[in-house]
Design a protein around this motif. Structure first.
Motif, PDB file in Angstrom:
ATOM      1  N   THR A 184      59.512  -2.198  90.128  1.00 47.65           N
ATOM      2  CA  THR A 184      60.342  -3.889  90.944  1.00 47.65           C
ATOM      3  C   THR A 184      59.597  -4.698  89.422  1.00 47.65           C
ATOM      4  O   THR A 184      58.694  -4.465  88.481  1.00 47.65           O
ATOM      5  N   ASN A 240      60.421  -8.989  87.995  1.00 52.07           N
ATOM      6  CA  ASN A 240      60.598 -10.343  88.702  1.00 52.07           C
ATOM      7  C   ASN A 240      60.446 -11.103  87.816  1.00 52.07           C
ATOM      8  O   ASN A 240      60.480 -10.628  86.662  1.00 52.07           O
ATOM      9  N   SER A 244      64.487  -3.295  91.084  1.00 50.89           N
ATOM     10  CA  SER A 244      64.551  -3.484  91.228  1.00 50.89           C
ATOM     11  C   SER A 244      64.597  -5.049  90.202  1.00 50.89           C
ATOM     12  O   SER A 244      63.836  -4.730  89.800  1.00 50.89           O
ATOM     13  N   GLU A 274      65.648  -8.993  89.904  1.00 44.18           N
ATOM     14  CA  GLU A 274      65.475  -9.975  90.427  1.00 44.18           C
ATOM     15  C   GLU A 274      66.544 -11.084  90.308  1.00 44.18           C
ATOM     16  O   GLU A 274      66.925 -11.798  89.016  1.00 44.18           O
ATOM     17  N   LYS A 318      67.662  -7.694  93.731  1.00 42.96           N
ATOM     18  CA  LYS A 318      66.185  -8.407  94.859  1.00 42.96           C
ATOM     19  C   LYS A 318      66.366  -9.936  94.759  1.00 42.96           C
ATOM     20  O   LYS A 318      67.096 -11.050  93.540  1.00 42.96           O
ATOM     21  N   ASN A 333      66.778  -5.821  98.181  1.00 39.63           N
ATOM     22  CA  ASN A 333      65.223  -5.752  98.168  1.00 39.63           C
ATOM     23  C   ASN A 333      65.346  -7.343  98.033  1.00 39.63           C
ATOM     24  O   ASN A 333      64.951  -8.051  97.199  1.00 39.63           O
ATOM     25  N   THR A 345      63.171  -9.969  98.720  1.00 37.40           N
ATOM     26  CA  THR A 345      61.515 -10.365  98.030  1.00 37.40           C
ATOM     27  C   THR A 345      61.481 -12.104  98.897  1.00 37.40           C
ATOM     28  O   THR A 345      61.563 -12.707  99.322  1.00 37.40           O
ATOM     29  N   SER A 356      60.528  -6.894 100.484  1.00 37.08           N
ATOM     30  CA  SER A 356      58.998  -6.926 100.130  1.00 37.08           C
ATOM     31  C   SER A 356      57.884  -8.094 100.418  1.00 37.08           C
ATOM     32  O   SER A 356      58.091  -9.335 100.006  1.00 37.08           O
ATOM     33  N   ALA A 406      54.368  -5.069  98.232  1.00 33.13           N
ATOM     34  CA  ALA A 406      54.234  -5.583  97.354  1.00 33.13           C
ATOM     35  C   ALA A 406      53.284  -6.477  96.575  1.00 33.13           C
ATOM     36  O   ALA A 406      52.080  -6.688  98.062  1.00 33.13           O
TER      37      ALA A 406
END
Ligand code: E4P
Length: 219
Positions: free
Chosen positions: A26, A28, A59, A61, A87, A110, A112, A132, A168
């Motif tokens: 994952t 971000n 994932s 984002e 995400k 996903n 989040t 998440s 997460a």
């Protein structure tokens, strides 16, 4: 329980994959920025590189906060590699985008930045592939992150939602053990927290004693 690495660092991903127990990654926007990845072309190239390293879901984002932007960005991300999961933050536009990705575009998501059972319910009803909940950030404000993971798992089981729970914002090794107890589907962790599972002084003492005994006989 699956292990995802929560990083955009290629060296750490390589090290985790070599260990043989990593099921996905994952990322971000903060983790991408930490690696100095700037601009859409570089971001896309970096996601492709991650997908080439790891066999499982990755994932990626969106940074758009509006519905149309999330759709545009998400479609471009999903086209990069079959293992990309888009995400999306748990907002009104985000839930609408997850519904569209799930029902009409066949793109996995996903959901989040989830901090409550109500948000997790909406993510599941929208058909998110993953949800998440952020354990560490809840703990940071004196709430119980692991309790939220456990509650989400129980509710999803009771109502037979397919959405998988990714615990997460995992900060340390003890969180991973607590995720097991809460029946999380996945824990996404820094590599250091996973490697921490190996540590036990009796293992080190045992190896030292075996080697000493071996040397007494074999020289
Ligand atoms: C989730 O997928 C996020 O990338 C991540 O777990 C956030 O963790 P942090 O709270 O340590 O930033």
């Amino acid at each position: 329980m699956d292990f995802f690495l929560d990083t955009a660092n290629l060296d750490q991903i390589r090290e985790g994959v070599e260990l043989g127990i990593i099921d996905g990654v994952t990322t971000n926007p903060s983790l991408m920025a930490k690696e100095g990845i700037k601009g859409e072309a570089a971001v896309h190239a970096h996601y492709r590189a991650i997908c080439e390293l790891v066999g499982g879901d990755v994932s990626a984002e969106v940074i758009s906060t509006d519905y149309d932007g999330m759709l545009r960005e998400g479609e471009r991300l999903a086209a990069l590699h079959p293992n990309i999961v888009v995400k999306i933050p748990c907002t009104k536009d985000g839930i609408r985008a997850i519904c569209k990705f799930t029902d009409e575009l066949g793109i996995r998501t996903n959901c989040t930045l989830v901090f409550s059972l109500g948000q997790a319910l909406l993510a599941a009803k929208a058909g998110a592939t993953y949800v998440s909940p952020f354990v560490g950030r809840l703990d940071d404000v004196s709430e119980d992150g692991i309790a939220l993971v456990r509650d989400i798992v129980n509710i999803y089981t009771a109502y037979a939602y397919d959405t998988q729970v990714i615990a997460a914002s995992i900060r340390h090794t003890r969180h991973i053990i607590q995720c097991l107890d809460a029946n999380a589907d996945v824990a996404t962790c820094p590599l250091s927290a996973i490697l921490g599972l190996l540590n036990h002084p009796l293992t080190d003492i045992g190896i030292a004693r075996f080697l000493a005994d071996y040397k007494k006989v074999n020289g």
